[in-house]
Design an enzyme around this catalytic site. Structure first.
Site: not given
Length: 252
Positions: A5, A55, A144, A157, A159, A161
């Protein structure tokens, strides 16, 4: 709670939620300095809390995450990284980092929200009117266009998403089937090319080429993605709702 964020899409969603009257926002990120700077630049900074954590390593601080989820009604999984390369040249650690951040991170935070909701239900069981359906909680996953439309230089990336979309669908069904008196909706936004730091390294020729492919001939802006987040959060019948925001590129 909004992961990732401090900038881009996550920051725009935080800003918009505050404008819409959110009582509080929790920004999650790896850098205390960046989190504090983001909080200070938001409207009503007194309503913004920060939680420092990666995360991609959420499994190691999951208890703290669950504690912070106690009063969270909306979870936005916006944290994501991309490292551009063709697959044969990727370092194994880069592949793992992308998958851990983009997919495992969303799984762990979603798990934390569900566990916190279960505990909250148990604590408040006697206070709940059995005839009153409690308001739902909502998970919004930022996927995405590359999860649906092939490209070059972003296999891990894409894979990760695509996995986020699988997570969204599975949660929509599992939450209903396994959680009694706890209503958790799971939705996804599928942005195309958005004016964020993730596209800032594109060369001018690459930007021009991409914009020529997009029917609207421009990239989106984070505020347009925030519009979609508000809809998904507020519409109580939106569950397994997947919103494409790509300027029409998915139709090409």
């Amino acid at each position: 709670m909004i992961t990732g964020g401090t900038s881009g899409i996550g920051f725009a969603i935080a800003e918009r939620f505050l404008q819409e009257g959110a009582s509080s926002i929790i920004l999650v990120g790896r850098s205390q300095k960046r989190l504090e700077a983001a909080a200070a630049s938001l409207q009503s900074p007194e309503k913004v809390q920060v939680l420092v954590g990666d995360v991609s390593e959420a499994g190691s601080w999951v208890r703290e995450l669950e504690k912070e989820m106690t009063n969270v009604d909306i979870l936005v999984n916006s944290a994501g990284i991309s490292i551009s390369n063709i697959l044969p040249r990727y370092e194994p650690e880069d592949i793992s980092k992308i998958l851990r951040t983009n997919l495992e991170g969303a799984i762990f935070t979603s798990r934390a929200l569900m566990r916190a909701a279960i505990r909250s239900r148990v604590r408040n069981r006697n206070a709940i009117d059995g005839e009153t359906r409690p308001a739902s909680k909502c998970i919004i996953n930022v996927s995405s266009l590359l999860a649906l439309k092939a490209g070059t230089g972003a296999v891990p990336y894409a894979a990760s998403k695509a996995g986020v979309l699988g997570l969204t669908r599975s949660l929509a069904v599992e939450a209903s089937a396994s959680l009694k008196d706890v209503f958790i909706r799971s939705n996804a936004i599928v942005p195309g090319y958005i004016e964020t730091p993730m596209v800032s390294d594109f060369t001018p020729s690459e930007v021009e080429r991409l914009k020529n492919q997009i029917p609207l001939h421009r990239f989106g802006i984070p505020e347009e993605v925030a519009d979609a987040a508000v809809f998904l959060a507020s519409n109580e019948y939106a569950n397994n709702c997947v919103l494409n925001l790509d300027g029409g590129l998915s139709a090409v």
